[in-house]
Motif scaffolding. Structure first.
Motif, PDB file in Angstrom:
ATOM      1  N   LYS A  43    -101.641 -36.029  17.535  1.00 17.82           N
ATOM      2  CA  LYS A  43    -101.603 -36.701  15.996  1.00 17.82           C
ATOM      3  C   LYS A  43    -101.292 -38.522  16.512  1.00 17.82           C
ATOM      4  O   LYS A  43    -100.697 -38.727  17.422  1.00 17.82           O
ATOM      5  N   MET A  44    -101.333 -39.101  15.585  1.00 18.95           N
ATOM      6  CA  MET A  44    -101.048 -40.624  15.466  1.00 18.95           C
ATOM      7  C   MET A  44     -99.940 -40.986  14.118  1.00 18.95           C
ATOM      8  O   MET A  44     -99.834 -39.883  13.259  1.00 18.95           O
ATOM      9  N   GLY A  45     -99.250 -41.919  14.079  1.00 19.74           N
ATOM     10  CA  GLY A  45     -98.488 -42.378  13.129  1.00 19.74           C
ATOM     11  C   GLY A  45     -97.242 -41.780  13.257  1.00 19.74           C
ATOM     12  O   GLY A  45     -96.459 -41.720  14.326  1.00 19.74           O
ATOM     13  N   ASP A  46     -96.791 -41.343  12.072  1.00 21.28           N
ATOM     14  CA  ASP A  46     -95.512 -40.596  11.897  1.00 21.28           C
ATOM     15  C   ASP A  46     -95.403 -39.303  13.034  1.00 21.28           C
ATOM     16  O   ASP A  46     -94.215 -39.021  13.186  1.00 21.28           O
ATOM     17  N   LEU A  47     -96.555 -38.665  13.121  1.00 17.77           N
ATOM     18  CA  LEU A  47     -96.574 -37.706  14.083  1.00 17.77           C
ATOM     19  C   LEU A  47     -96.977 -37.683  15.153  1.00 17.77           C
ATOM     20  O   LEU A  47     -97.386 -36.727  15.928  1.00 17.77           O
ATOM     21  N   ALA A  48     -96.734 -38.659  15.993  1.00 15.00           N
ATOM     22  CA  ALA A  48     -97.301 -39.115  17.152  1.00 15.00           C
ATOM     23  C   ALA A  48     -96.825 -38.286  18.162  1.00 15.00           C
ATOM     24  O   ALA A  48     -97.805 -37.958  19.078  1.00 15.00           O
ATOM     25  N   ALA A  49     -95.853 -37.571  18.237  1.00 13.85           N
ATOM     26  CA  ALA A  49     -95.402 -36.740  19.380  1.00 13.85           C
ATOM     27  C   ALA A  49     -96.036 -35.209  19.043  1.00 13.85           C
ATOM     28  O   ALA A  49     -95.951 -34.452  20.095  1.00 13.85           O
ATOM     29  N   LEU A  50     -96.696 -35.261  17.998  1.00 17.05           N
ATOM     30  CA  LEU A  50     -97.172 -33.864  17.978  1.00 17.05           C
ATOM     31  C   LEU A  50     -98.719 -33.591  18.190  1.00 17.05           C
ATOM     32  O   LEU A  50     -99.485 -34.235  18.318  1.00 17.05           O
ATOM     33  N   ARG A  51     -98.970 -32.413  18.611  1.00 17.69           N
ATOM     34  CA  ARG A  51     -99.957 -31.781  18.982  1.00 17.69           C
ATOM     35  C   ARG A  51    -100.404 -30.595  18.179  1.00 17.69           C
ATOM     36  O   ARG A  51     -99.511 -29.827  17.918  1.00 17.69           O
ATOM     37  N   VAL A  52    -101.675 -30.526  17.757  1.00 19.29           N
ATOM     38  CA  VAL A  52    -102.024 -29.420  16.821  1.00 19.29           C
ATOM     39  C   VAL A  52    -103.293 -28.569  17.503  1.00 19.29           C
ATOM     40  O   VAL A  52    -104.397 -29.323  17.760  1.00 19.29           O
ATOM     41  N   LEU A  53    -103.164 -27.366  17.553  1.00 19.81           N
ATOM     42  CA  LEU A  53    -104.368 -26.590  17.988  1.00 19.81           C
ATOM     43  C   LEU A  53    -104.880 -25.927  16.472  1.00 19.81           C
ATOM     44  O   LEU A  53    -104.066 -25.446  15.886  1.00 19.81           O
ATOM     45  N   LYS A  54    -106.179 -25.931  16.361  1.00 18.75           N
ATOM     46  CA  LYS A  54    -106.616 -25.317  15.255  1.00 18.75           C
ATOM     47  C   LYS A  54    -107.597 -23.979  15.668  1.00 18.75           C
ATOM     48  O   LYS A  54    -108.054 -24.161  16.783  1.00 18.75           O
ATOM     49  N   PHE A  55    -107.042 -22.923  14.903  1.00 19.00           N
ATOM     50  CA  PHE A  55    -107.971 -21.749  15.166  1.00 19.00           C
ATOM     51  C   PHE A  55    -108.228 -21.008  13.718  1.00 19.00           C
ATOM     52  O   PHE A  55    -107.680 -21.341  12.733  1.00 19.00           O
ATOM     53  N   ARG A  56    -109.155 -20.109  13.910  1.00 22.06           N
ATOM     54  CA  ARG A  56    -109.393 -19.255  12.807  1.00 22.06           C
ATOM     55  C   ARG A  56    -108.910 -17.909  12.894  1.00 22.06           C
ATOM     56  O   ARG A  56    -108.724 -17.377  13.823  1.00 22.06           O
ATOM     57  N   SER A  57    -108.579 -17.431  11.576  1.00 25.20           N
ATOM     58  CA  SER A  57    -107.978 -16.104  11.348  1.00 25.20           C
ATOM     59  C   SER A  57    -108.419 -15.553  10.086  1.00 25.20           C
ATOM     60  O   SER A  57    -108.312 -16.024   9.128  1.00 25.20           O
ATOM     61  N   ASN A  58    -109.188 -14.476  10.167  1.00 21.65           N
ATOM     62  CA  ASN A  58    -109.867 -13.857   8.828  1.00 21.65           C
ATOM     63  C   ASN A  58    -110.559 -15.020   8.220  1.00 21.65           C
ATOM     64  O   ASN A  58    -110.445 -15.067   6.854  1.00 21.65           O
ATOM     65  N   GLY A  59    -111.376 -15.682   8.783  1.00 13.62           N
ATOM     66  CA  GLY A  59    -112.280 -16.697   8.138  1.00 13.62           C
ATOM     67  C   GLY A  59    -111.397 -17.820   7.590  1.00 13.62           C
ATOM     68  O   GLY A  59    -111.972 -18.834   7.192  1.00 13.62           O
ATOM     69  N   GLN A  60    -110.338 -18.131   7.766  1.00 12.63           N
ATOM     70  CA  GLN A  60    -109.539 -19.427   7.332  1.00 12.63           C
ATOM     71  C   GLN A  60    -109.164 -20.101   8.459  1.00 12.63           C
ATOM     72  O   GLN A  60    -108.565 -19.508   9.781  1.00 12.63           O
ATOM     73  N   LEU A  61    -108.995 -21.207   8.353  1.00 12.92           N
ATOM     74  CA  LEU A  61    -108.600 -22.269   9.243  1.00 12.92           C
ATOM     75  C   LEU A  61    -106.891 -22.556   9.201  1.00 12.92           C
ATOM     76  O   LEU A  61    -106.357 -22.530   8.411  1.00 12.92           O
ATOM     77  N   TYR A  62    -106.339 -22.139  10.522  1.00 10.86           N
ATOM     78  CA  TYR A  62    -104.935 -22.315  10.595  1.00 10.86           C
ATOM     79  C   TYR A  62    -104.688 -23.459  11.669  1.00 10.86           C
ATOM     80  O   TYR A  62    -105.239 -23.755  12.616  1.00 10.86           O
ATOM     81  N   LEU A  63    -103.235 -23.885  11.611  1.00 20.48           N
ATOM     82  CA  LEU A  63    -102.980 -24.788  12.319  1.00 20.48           C
ATOM     83  C   LEU A  63    -101.709 -24.675  13.167  1.00 20.48           C
ATOM     84  O   LEU A  63    -100.933 -24.141  12.598  1.00 20.48           O
ATOM     85  N   LEU A  64    -101.523 -24.836  14.228  1.00 19.65           N
ATOM     86  CA  LEU A  64    -100.576 -24.489  15.005  1.00 19.65           C
ATOM     87  C   LEU A  64     -99.609 -25.856  15.438  1.00 19.65           C
ATOM     88  O   LEU A  64    -100.605 -26.287  16.547  1.00 19.65           O
ATOM     89  N   GLY A  65     -98.938 -26.308  15.206  1.00 21.60           N
ATOM     90  CA  GLY A  65     -97.991 -27.542  15.853  1.00 21.60           C
ATOM     91  C   GLY A  65     -97.196 -27.568  16.742  1.00 21.60           C
ATOM     92  O   GLY A  65     -96.291 -26.465  16.593  1.00 21.60           O
ATOM     93  N   TYR A  66     -97.189 -28.237  17.790  1.00 18.21           N
ATOM     94  CA  TYR A  66     -96.188 -28.287  18.863  1.00 18.21           C
ATOM     95  C   TYR A  66     -95.953 -29.547  19.617  1.00 18.21           C
ATOM     96  O   TYR A  66     -96.738 -30.591  19.357  1.00 18.21           O
ATOM     97  N   THR A  67     -95.049 -29.677  20.161  1.00 19.20           N
ATOM     98  CA  THR A  67     -94.606 -30.779  21.003  1.00 19.20           C
ATOM     99  C   THR A  67     -94.173 -30.349  22.304  1.00 19.20           C
ATOM    100  O   THR A  67     -93.932 -29.239  22.651  1.00 19.20           O
ATOM    101  N   LEU A  68     -94.210 -31.404  23.272  1.00 20.33           N
ATOM    102  CA  LEU A  68     -94.053 -31.208  24.678  1.00 20.33           C
ATOM    103  C   LEU A  68     -92.905 -31.910  25.191  1.00 20.33           C
ATOM    104  O   LEU A  68     -92.872 -32.885  24.904  1.00 20.33           O
ATOM    105  N   ASP A  69     -92.277 -31.300  26.084  1.00 18.46           N
ATOM    106  CA  ASP A  69     -91.482 -31.958  27.070  1.00 18.46           C
ATOM    107  C   ASP A  69     -91.686 -31.690  28.351  1.00 18.46           C
ATOM    108  O   ASP A  69     -91.457 -30.817  29.123  1.00 18.46           O
ATOM    109  N   GLU A  70     -92.381 -32.789  29.001  1.00 16.61           N
ATOM    110  CA  GLU A  70     -92.921 -32.872  30.218  1.00 16.61           C
ATOM    111  C   GLU A  70     -92.106 -32.821  31.354  1.00 16.61           C
ATOM    112  O   GLU A  70     -92.357 -32.216  32.575  1.00 16.61           O
TER     113      GLU A  70
END
Length: 94
Positions: A43-70
């Motif tokens: 993501k960009m801006g305020d949420l620049a550290a965030l990564r989001v994985l989109k996936f579907r469950s029961n026909g609905q779009l869900y988002l899973l947000g996570y950050t990394l400490d490399e």
């Protein structure tokens, strides 16, 4: 080498409220992230550290947000939920 995973309090609270059939899909998404942490969209801006994985469950779009400490190869699971108000709620809780 696999990355370790840690849940934030927010993620744990949201995860606990999910229905069992959605939990299965979330767990699969977490496994994908653990195997390839770069899979999520950065993501960009305020949420620049965030990564989001989109996936579907029961026909609905869900988002899973996570950050990394490399430096220590750790994935922090930040939030999970439907697209509606996902980003607004993340910004609000920071």
């Amino acid at each position: 080498m696999m990355w370790d995973i840690k849940q934030t309090k927010r993620f744990a609270r949201l995860y606990k409220k999910l229905h069992d059939n959605i939990v299965v899909d979330v767990d699969e998404a977490i496994e994908k992230i653990q195997q390839n942490p770069e899979i999520g969209d950065r993501k960009m801006g305020d949420l620049a550290a965030l990564r989001v994985l989109k996936f579907r469950s029961n026909g609905q779009l869900y988002l899973l947000g996570y950050t990394l400490d490399e430096t220590i190869r750790l994935i922090y699971l930040e939030s999970v939920g439907s697209h509606e108000n996902f980003y607004r709620d993340l910004k609000r809780s920071d």
